[in-house]
Design an enzyme around this catalytic site. Structure first.
Site, short mmCIF file in Angstrom:
data_model
loop_
_atom_site.label_atom_id
_atom_site.label_comp_id
_atom_site.label_asym_id
_atom_site.label_seq_id
_atom_site.Cartn_x
_atom_site.Cartn_y
_atom_site.Cartn_z
NE ARG A 197 35.18 45.59 36.59
CZ ARG A 197 35.55 44.98 35.45
NH1 ARG A 197 34.65 44.68 34.55
NH2 ARG A 197 36.83 44.72 35.23
CE1 TYR A 249 32.53 41.74 36.11
CE2 TYR A 249 34.04 40.04 36.88
CZ TYR A 249 33.76 41.13 36.06
OH TYR A 249 34.71 41.59 35.19
CG PHE A 281 39.07 43.40 41.23
CD1 PHE A 281 39.44 43.44 42.56
CD2 PHE A 281 38.20 42.39 40.80
CE1 PHE A 281 38.97 42.49 43.45
CE2 PHE A 281 37.73 41.43 41.68
CZ PHE A 281 38.12 41.49 43.01
CG ASP A 282 37.87 41.87 36.12
OD1 ASP A 282 37.73 42.89 36.81
OD2 ASP A 282 36.94 41.25 35.58
CB THR A 283 44.24 42.13 34.94
OG1 THR A 283 43.41 42.49 33.83
CG2 THR A 283 45.59 41.66 34.44
#
Length: 436
Positions: free
Chosen positions: A98, A116, A208-210
């Site tokens: 992702r 997103y 990735f988000d974190t």
């Protein structure tokens, strides 16, 4: 950690005009839907999202389906949607992840605001405009949906609730994160900020988000949080145990990089020309108040550390040796902490010189405290342990004032000319723009 980014000056944040589209037809907002083997839900998701944006969103938009290595009919569904809906496009990646999908699409998007959301649309779409509005107005740099805000309305099982709250507790305790929900699949970022941050983010999966949020927060960027209504998807294909394991590995990697100063976040700390911290005040040295607070906090912790070491060393040695050993160890830790936290020096450059200068400051403190102990022994003969500690505290207070002055003027001096006020930010930005 990736650091190969273009460090040109970020422009001042400006309000984007409603309905604005540039000459090339670029929309204001690009909503990415990352998918992997989602042939069942993809069409329903895109049609629902497209209908919502057409009815409620006052800006030009695009929906990008980012297919990362699907092995079912997902690419065909995405391609068909792109053909029948002019505001939808599909993007095919040959590798899974992702984070990889988001990085690839965001890096090539021409929209000034990037967002997103997960394909299951667990988050109520009415939160989309409040999510991106602070980015469009120029108020914030990133925005996230939060399922853990007090006014959020969330429906999900106790297992996922526990995992989510435990994970965010880990982030707060280990990485000092202040945002409330790292992994809600509902986020947005300004394109100019993404271009600077994405090269620093290593993870290509769920972490990735974190990682993006932690780096943004440490760089001093503004993160806006939106309470959301969220309903858990019982058919979610996320592997909780494997994802949690990878997330913990990511927490360790990022925490270690931040601890050793391996990330050039100082280049992003003050990226905008409209930062009020760049406005000089006559007669007030730049950063003095913040440095005093940081120095006092580090000093208080160092004093407690020093006293604990002294008490420990005193069990097997005399007062002078115990004082010297405790002061030496605590001085090294104090210099390292002040270097990073108080005076904002990151990276390994000059660390040896700073520690050497810190040892000189240590020698001055040693002379003060040892002299105090010697004077106490001369006047009192055999003082009690409590009396020794009281004298040492008083001597350390005197040494602390001198230590701050020496740190500020000699060890970590402010290289920026004091006379620079309005031009200070421009000079700093010019220097940052030449760093490669």
């Amino acid at each position: 950690m990736r650091t190969d980014s273009s460090w040109s000056t970020l422009p001042a944040r400006e309000h984007l005009l409603a309905g604005a589209v540039d000459a090339a037809g670029a929309p204001v907002l690009d909503v990415v839907v990352p998918v992997h083997n989602e042939e069942k839900d993809l069409e329903t998701c895109v049609l629902r999202l497209h209908d919502h944006l057409v009815r409620t969103f006052p800006y030009a938009f695009r929906i990008t389906v980012a297919d990362n290595a699907s092995t079912d009919r997902t690419p065909e569904v995405a391609a068909r949607l792109a053909q029948i809906l002019p505001r939808v496009r599909s993007y095919r990646l040959q590798e899974k992840g992702r984070g990889r999908a988001l990085r690839t699409v965001w890096s090539h998007s021409d929209a000034p605001v990037l967002a997103y959301m997960d394909v299951d649309l667990s988050t109520d779409l009415n939160a989309l405009l409040p999510l991106v509005a602070p980015l469009i107005s120029g108020h914030s740099d990133l925005a996230i949906g939060s399922r853990l805000a007090r006014s959020s309305r969330v429906v999900r099982g106790s297992k996922r609730e526990f995992i989510s709250r435990a994970y965010n507790l880990i982030l707060r305790s280990s990485l000092a994160a202040r945002f409330s929900d790292a992994q809600c699949g509902f986020k947005a970022i300004r394109q100019d900020v993404a271009q600077r941050l994405l090269p620093m983010v290593e993870d290509t999966g769920w972490f990735f988000d974190t990682e993006l949020l932690v780096l943004a927060e440490r760089a001093g960027l503004r993160i806006h949080e939106v309470p959301v209504d969220w309903i858990d998807d019982p058919d979610s294909t996320v592997h909780i145990v494997r994802t949690a394991t990878e997330d913990l590995k990511g927490v360790w990697r990022v925490g270690r990089a931040l601890a050793v100063g391996a990330l050039p976040l100082d280049r992003l700390t003050r990226p905008f020309g409209d930062d009020p911290r760049d406005r000089g005040l006559s007669g007030v040295p730049g950063g003095l108040a913040r440095q005093l607070v940081g120095f006092c906090v580090v000093g208080a912790l160092s004093t407690l550390f020093y006293l604990a070491l002294y008490s420990l060393f005193r069990l097997g040695t005399g007062p002078q040796i115990a004082n010297g050993g405790a002061l030496l160890v605590s001085a090294v830790a104090n210099t390292a902490a002040n270097r990073r936290l108080t005076f904002g020096v990151r990276g390994r450059g000059g660390v040896v010189r700073h520690q050497a200068q810190g040892l000189v400051v240590f020698a001055i403190g040693l002379a003060l405290t040892s002299g105090s102990l010697a004077a106490l022994g001369t006047t009192s003969g055999s003082p009690s342990h409590g009396t020794e500690l009281a004298v040492l505290i008083a001597a350390n207070l005197a040494a602390t004032v001198l230590r701050f002055l020496l740190f500020r003027a000699w060890v970590f001096p402010d290289r920026t000319p004091a006379a620079a006020t309005a031009g200070h930010a421009g000079d700093t930005h010019h220097e940052l723009g030449n760093v490669r």
